[in-house]
Scaffold this motif. Structure first.
Motif, mmCIF file in Angstrom:
data_model
loop_
_atom_site.group_PDB
_atom_site.id
_atom_site.type_symbol
_atom_site.label_atom_id
_atom_site.label_comp_id
_atom_site.label_asym_id
_atom_site.label_seq_id
_atom_site.Cartn_x
_atom_site.Cartn_y
_atom_site.Cartn_z
ATOM 1 N N ARG A 87 0.867 -1.233 -0.026
ATOM 2 C CA ARG A 87 0.008 0.010 -0.120
ATOM 3 C C ARG A 87 0.981 1.202 -0.137
ATOM 4 O O ARG A 87 0.256 2.505 -0.234
ATOM 5 N N GLY A 88 2.206 1.261 0.162
ATOM 6 C CA GLY A 88 3.047 2.317 0.397
ATOM 7 C C GLY A 88 2.886 3.284 1.365
ATOM 8 O O GLY A 88 2.831 4.471 1.127
ATOM 9 N N PHE A 89 2.813 2.844 2.564
ATOM 10 C CA PHE A 89 2.725 3.615 3.677
ATOM 11 C C PHE A 89 3.259 3.170 4.817
ATOM 12 O O PHE A 89 3.326 1.787 4.967
ATOM 13 N N GLY A 90 3.589 3.839 5.924
ATOM 14 C CA GLY A 90 4.229 3.279 7.015
ATOM 15 C C GLY A 90 4.130 4.102 8.241
ATOM 16 O O GLY A 90 3.564 5.202 8.277
ATOM 17 N N ALA A 91 5.100 4.018 9.334
ATOM 18 C CA ALA A 91 5.130 4.805 10.465
ATOM 19 C C ALA A 91 6.682 5.202 10.764
ATOM 20 O O ALA A 91 7.565 4.265 10.593
ATOM 21 N N ILE A 92 6.857 6.316 11.175
ATOM 22 C CA ILE A 92 8.467 6.801 11.641
ATOM 23 C C ILE A 92 8.229 6.971 13.176
ATOM 24 O O ILE A 92 7.278 7.899 13.558
ATOM 25 N N ALA A 93 9.157 6.535 13.979
ATOM 26 C CA ALA A 93 9.218 6.888 15.180
ATOM 27 C C ALA A 93 10.269 8.012 15.402
ATOM 28 O O ALA A 93 11.440 7.825 14.865
ATOM 29 N N PRO A 94 9.883 9.225 15.641
ATOM 30 C CA PRO A 94 10.862 10.395 15.899
ATOM 31 C C PRO A 94 11.764 10.058 16.860
ATOM 32 O O PRO A 94 11.737 9.316 17.966
ATOM 33 N N ARG A 95 13.127 10.201 16.815
ATOM 34 C CA ARG A 95 14.171 10.457 17.602
ATOM 35 C C ARG A 95 14.200 11.184 19.003
ATOM 36 O O ARG A 95 14.412 10.551 20.008
ATOM 37 N N GLN A 96 13.422 12.042 18.829
ATOM 38 C CA GLN A 96 13.109 12.923 20.053
ATOM 39 C C GLN A 96 11.907 12.316 21.006
ATOM 40 O O GLN A 96 11.671 12.619 21.997
ATOM 41 N N GLY A 97 11.378 11.122 20.438
ATOM 42 C CA GLY A 97 10.348 10.618 21.146
ATOM 43 C C GLY A 97 9.055 11.093 20.963
ATOM 44 O O GLY A 97 8.849 11.802 20.014
ATOM 45 N N GLY A 98 7.937 10.690 21.195
ATOM 46 C CA GLY A 98 6.537 10.952 21.128
ATOM 47 C C GLY A 98 5.840 9.876 20.277
ATOM 48 O O GLY A 98 6.385 8.792 20.022
ATOM 49 N N GLN A 99 4.605 10.089 19.790
ATOM 50 C CA GLN A 99 3.862 9.292 19.118
ATOM 51 C C GLN A 99 4.489 9.125 17.645
ATOM 52 O O GLN A 99 5.351 9.751 17.019
ATOM 53 N N GLU A 100 4.518 7.690 17.007
ATOM 54 C CA GLU A 100 4.840 7.580 15.742
ATOM 55 C C GLU A 100 4.025 8.184 14.705
ATOM 56 O O GLU A 100 2.943 8.634 14.972
ATOM 57 N N LEU A 101 4.474 8.461 13.498
ATOM 58 C CA LEU A 101 3.965 9.392 12.698
ATOM 59 C C LEU A 101 3.711 8.573 11.365
ATOM 60 O O LEU A 101 4.794 7.868 10.795
#
Length: 147
Positions: A15-29
């Motif tokens: 489907r061509g999408f996913g999630a990134i976990a920010p290095r600073q923390g917080g919710q996945e984008l």
């Protein structure tokens, strides 16, 4: 716009999408393939990325203008990540919902079988005297009405 660093945690190759976990923390984008440079290789789970974040019309965070970091891919935070090909197969199986589909048809077959068995018992009851009892009860009602 400010750039952020993060790691690709999940990617649906079909489907061509996913999630990134920010290095600073917080919710996945959420990240869509359109945020990557056109013509680039598909991203790999665990890959270090830099990106910009904007807010869309619905107030959700949106990842834009993703770039691959120069360093080697960051190791996964836990050891149960699957290889990309195996991950594709796992995602395909999950998206098809094969287990739920079989459960649904098994339920339908059970309902049809029970309905047919119930109809068969009802017909057998009528043939074995169930209708005679009904006819006898109808005669009693007629006799009592005429008296």
């Amino acid at each position: 716009m400010m750039r952020f660093e993060g790691t690709l945690k999940d990617w649906n190759y079909d489907r061509g999408f996913g999630a990134i976990a920010p290095r600073q923390g917080g919710q996945e984008l959420f990240v869509h393939a359109s945020a990557f440079p056109s013509g680039s290789e598909p991203p790999q789970v665990g890959e270090a990325l830099s990106f910009e974040v904007a807010v869309d019309q619905k107030g959700r965070k949106q990842v834009l203008r993703v770039q691959r970091s120069d360093g080697p891919p960051a190791p996964p935070s836990h050891g149960d990540f699957l290889a990309p090909a195996a991950n594709r197969e796992r995602q395909r199986a999950l998206s098809q919902g094969s287990g739920r589909r079989w459960s649904f048809w098994l339920l339908v077959a059970g309902v049809v079988t029970l309905s047919a068995a119930g109809a068969g018992l009802w017909v057998a009851n009528i043939k074995s005297g169930g209708s005679a009892n009904y006819a006898q009860a109808a005669k009693v009602i007629k006799v009592s009405k005429t008296r």
